[in-house]
Design an enzyme around this catalytic site. Sequence first.
Site, PDB file in Angstrom:
ATOM      1  N   GLU A 263     -13.742   6.269  -4.077  1.00  0.00           N
ATOM      2  CA  GLU A 263     -13.384   4.865  -3.844  1.00  0.00           C
ATOM      3  C   GLU A 263     -14.120   4.074  -4.916  1.00  0.00           C
ATOM      4  O   GLU A 263     -15.341   3.917  -4.868  1.00  0.00           O
ATOM      5  CB  GLU A 263     -13.827   4.404  -2.444  1.00  0.00           C
ATOM      6  CG  GLU A 263     -13.125   5.123  -1.293  1.00  0.00           C
ATOM      7  CD  GLU A 263     -11.712   4.604  -1.006  1.00  0.00           C
ATOM      8  OE1 GLU A 263     -11.263   3.656  -1.694  1.00  0.00           O
ATOM      9  OE2 GLU A 263     -11.077   5.164  -0.097  1.00  0.00           O
TER      10      GLU A 263
ATOM     11  N   HIS B  28      -9.147   6.375  -5.525  1.00  0.00           N
ATOM     12  CA  HIS B  28      -8.769   5.189  -4.741  1.00  0.00           C
ATOM     13  C   HIS B  28      -9.695   4.021  -5.067  1.00  0.00           C
ATOM     14  O   HIS B  28     -10.620   4.148  -5.861  1.00  0.00           O
ATOM     15  CB  HIS B  28      -8.904   5.491  -3.244  1.00  0.00           C
ATOM     16  CG  HIS B  28      -7.878   6.428  -2.700  1.00  0.00           C
ATOM     17  ND1 HIS B  28      -6.862   6.031  -1.874  1.00  0.00           N
ATOM     18  CD2 HIS B  28      -7.714   7.766  -2.858  1.00  0.00           C
ATOM     19  CE1 HIS B  28      -6.116   7.058  -1.542  1.00  0.00           C
ATOM     20  NE2 HIS B  28      -6.609   8.144  -2.124  1.00  0.00           N
TER      21      HIS B  28
ATOM     22  N   ARG C  90       0.810  -1.234   0.000  1.00  0.00           N
ATOM     23  CA  ARG C  90       0.000   0.000   0.000  1.00  0.00           C
ATOM     24  C   ARG C  90       0.842   1.283   0.000  1.00  0.00           C
ATOM     25  O   ARG C  90       0.551   2.235  -0.711  1.00  0.00           O
ATOM     26  CB  ARG C  90      -0.879  -0.043   1.261  1.00  0.00           C
ATOM     27  CG  ARG C  90      -1.554   1.268   1.663  1.00  0.00           C
ATOM     28  CD  ARG C  90      -2.380   1.033   2.916  1.00  0.00           C
ATOM     29  NE  ARG C  90      -2.895   2.232   3.533  1.00  0.00           N
ATOM     30  CZ  ARG C  90      -4.093   2.754   3.316  1.00  0.00           C
ATOM     31  NH1 ARG C  90      -4.904   2.190   2.430  1.00  0.00           N
ATOM     32  NH2 ARG C  90      -4.501   3.829   3.955  1.00  0.00           N
TER      33      ARG C  90
END
Length: 304
Positions: free
Chosen positions: A266, A192, A122
């Site tokens: 997201e 994201h 990550r």
Amino acid sequence: KHSYIKYNDWETIADWTSNMATKHSDLVSRIEIGNTYEGRPMYVLKVGQSSTAGPAIFMDCGIHAREWISPAFCQWFVKELVSRYSKDEEVKNLLTNLTFYILPVLNIDGYIYTWTTDRMWRKNRSPTSDSNCFGTDLNRNFNISWCEIGSADIPCTEIYCGKSPASEEETKNVVNFILGHLDSVRAYISIHAYSQMLLYPYSYTDELAPNSQELDEISKGAVAELSSLYKTKYVYGPSASTIYPTSGSSDDWAYTQGIRYAFTFELRDRGKRGFLLPESQIRATCKETTLAIKYIANYVLSHS
Ligand code: 0X9
Ligand code: ZN
């Protein structure tokens, strides 16, 4: 070989940035904003009719290395803009009157590491005070309520905030670029995965942002557009209460620099495949997300 419906490795994406700037020199130019920790140049694509000094939208992809759909979306979106410019009045109007600054992979070192070594990485790849653990969470490293909430000063965690605000090269390069373009940048969009959410500030506090009503209206419209294509369900709202509180994130930082339209997407899915979203979903995910970004861009253009 580069493909918009596959995940591309960094070398392929880097070549693609160069090709876009060469083949579409009327609309696209490539800007180097500095190097990553491991010394790779970070590229922003500037897309728009260069003659106009109008408002601008900044979009980052790939802050988190394993969220592969995010860089895929930035690539798709650039393609969408350049390929539709001459056939689509809406795109033509956008590119005539505003500039998009698109950073296709922010965390390049981490992205490469997910291809070579650990698909679930990550953070970035800089060393920490703990010689066993590498990497700072770049979405915790910005200078806004740094390391206060939803982050940790423990190098071995996934949400390590770094040794100081904007300690990381990747963060610094984005910060310097934005600060250098504050007179024109009206919107900051961070891409994201996953969860299917559209988030707006704040994330570091439960307080409502000054224009949260406006941000809520925009989000409602953007999500309606997104869902119109394949009925993909999205929720939207202030980040802290809609997903969870975080400090040191890029959107909150941009917002507190005066960029009143700050959003975090997201993308797909809601957890079935999670970070391992199959390539078969790239096309649909990018198409629906493009509708949402265009909606935001049109709003920003007509309100600046
Ligand atoms: O934790 C994060 O940084 C984001 N989720 S992810 O799974 N992609 O890592 C959520 C960020 C929410 N905070 C802000 N929008 N600031
Ligand atoms: Zn993320």
